[in-house]
Design an enzyme around this catalytic site. Structure first.
Site, PDB file in Angstrom:
ATOM      1  N   LYS A 207      -8.045   0.847  -4.864  1.00  7.15           N
ATOM      2  CA  LYS A 207      -8.461  -0.365  -4.157  1.00  7.15           C
ATOM      3  C   LYS A 207      -9.449  -1.188  -4.994  1.00  7.15           C
ATOM      4  O   LYS A 207      -9.338  -2.407  -5.128  1.00  7.15           O
ATOM      5  CB  LYS A 207      -9.085   0.021  -2.811  1.00  7.15           C
ATOM      6  N   CYS A 261     -14.690  -9.149  -0.484  1.00  7.43           N
ATOM      7  CA  CYS A 261     -13.963  -8.109  -1.224  1.00  7.43           C
ATOM      8  C   CYS A 261     -14.097  -8.297  -2.722  1.00  7.43           C
ATOM      9  O   CYS A 261     -14.709  -7.499  -3.420  1.00  7.43           O
ATOM     10  CB  CYS A 261     -12.489  -8.170  -0.862  1.00  7.43           C
TER      11      CYS A 261
END
Ligand code: SAJ
Length: 402
Positions: A207, A261
């Site tokens: 991720k 993010c």
């Protein structure tokens, strides 16, 4: 056990938790969502939503009305627990895992033998084992035998969350093989993409890698934009031309990188490998410098006026969302207001009000401005034409206006 008989407890009802909880509710699971905010809990229990995301309102309404989704301030016993809480950074870009820790402690008393616990929050390598599994172990759970703990990082793109929740491939990494297997089985009940198995540390790193890849590539585009500005070359035209090469795919420059993010996750890699992650940390610096460069451009344009009206178009971190987290536009607008080099007026069509800034309709902002500063390529601004703004100075940080 059929899906209808299985229960899920989702902790954190934000941009990931709420879409996940409501989707699972509409798939037949009995879902209980937990949030620390009474206002959010209340809103959801009424079948309403507190964030802007296409089709989320329909999903939540349907899950709540069918009785498959409830929200509360406390967890409930469930077969599966999903943690979808924020993982910001603190201080010198160090990961702040306090929400993950608090959420794990919160669910620990409700966990029973056979339960699956999944961390979806983007996390530094080691978090699933060293934080989640450890807290559960310390709370008396037998993590080797009785319960299953895994990481499955969320990968959905704001603006396309509902589609991507179902269609994206997922990466699942358990703290052991059986945990991976159990979590994979669960995701296969609602994901149409492929569910890929690995260990928890690789899943965590995957991720972080995805978002760092994007950050590094945006940094390349942003660096090009500075060079092209100096060379008096239109960077958007340049990129479109270069991208006609079969193996070149440059991303788009902007006023900086925002969101919760991409502007955050690369630091989780840097924090653990500061000497090795040179490119990743330089990319962060390049992208973080871009807002300052935009402000300097406005300063230079403002010098041409006595006291110009500076119209700022967009506050969100990207097009067609209402999310302001880590948004470079917010920092730029705040700084322009502080410097008081002109009258700063602001439009953000996805918000009706803002605590800090007065918002005006964008038509009014454009009409009144001497300098039009386009910060976000929202659909309301994409049909603007340079020719209609020819009386004004246009600073288009997104290449949206033709
Ligand atoms: N941006 C540019 N130029 C581009 C693309 C993006 O300046 O060419 C900027 C945007 O304006 C924005 C920021 O980057 O400020 C991030 O936007 P984004 O659309 O690239 O990504 P996010 O933050 O909305 O979502 C990302 C996605 N990750 C990847 O595409 C690798 C999403 O799949 C993740 O689930 C999400 O981060 C997350 O939650 O981690």
């Amino acid at each position: 056990m059929a899906i209808q008989d299985k229960s899920i407890c989702v902790v954190g009802l934000g941009y990931i938790g709420l879409p996940t909880a409501s989707l699972l509710g509409t798939k037949g699971y009995k879902v209980h969502g937990v949030d620390t905010s009474p206002k959010i809990v209340d809103t959801i229990n009424k079948g309403n939503i507190h964030i802007v995301e296409p089709d989320l309102d329909i999903l939540v309404k349907s899950a709540v009305q069918s009785g498959k989704l409830t929200a509360g301030l406390e967890p409930q016993k469930a077969d599966i627990f999903i943690l979808a809480v924020p993982t910001p950074f603190k201080g010198e870009h160090q990961p702040d895992l306090s929400y993950v820790e608090a959420a794990t402690r919160m669910i620990a008393p409700y966990i029973e033998t056979g339960n699956i616990i999944i961390l979806e929050s983007t996390s530094p390598v080691g978090t699933t084992d060293d934080v989640v599994a450890k807290i559960l172990k310390d709370a008396g759970h037998n993590i080797e035998k009785d319960i299953f703990v895994a990481h499955c990082p969320e990968r959905v793109l704001p603006g396309r969350i509902i589609i991507e929740l179902v269609q994206n491939d997922r990466i699942v990494g358990g703290i052991n093989k059986v945990s991976t297997k159990k979590a994979v089985e669960f995701y296969n009940t609602f994901v149409s993409g492929e569910v890929l198995s690995t260990d928890s540390r690789t899943a965590e790193m995957a991720k972080l890698t995805e978002n760092s890849f994007r950050d590094v590539n945006i940094a390349f585009a942003n660096e090009l934009s500075l060079i092209c500005d100096q060379e008096n070359i239109n960077v958007w035209q340049l990129i479109a031309l270069a991208n006609r090469h079969p193996r070149v795919n440059i991303l788009q420059p902007g006023p900086g990188v925002g969101g919760h993010c991409i502007a955050v996750d690369p630091w989780f890699i840097v924090a653990r490998a500061p000497k090795l992650a040179k490119l990743i940390s330089t990319a962060r610096e390049v992208n973080d410098y871009k807002p300052e460069w935009v402000i300097e451009k406005v300063r230079r344009s403002a010098d041409k006026f006595k006291r110009p009206v500076i119209g700022c178009l967009g506050l969100a971190f990207k097009a067609d969302v209402d999310d302001l987290r880590e948004s470079p536009s917010v920092g730029i607008v705040r700084q322009l207001l502080k410097e008081d080099i002109g009258e700063v007026i602001i439009a953000e069509p996805n918000l009706s009000t803002h605590d800090e800034f007065e918002l005006l309709p964008h038509e009014q902002v454009i009409a009144r401005s001497d300098i039009v500063l386009l910060l976000v390529d929202h659909k309301e601004f994409r049909n603007l034409k340079a020719i209609d703004l020819k009386e004004k100075i246009l600073i288009d940080t997104r290449g949206a206006i033709v």
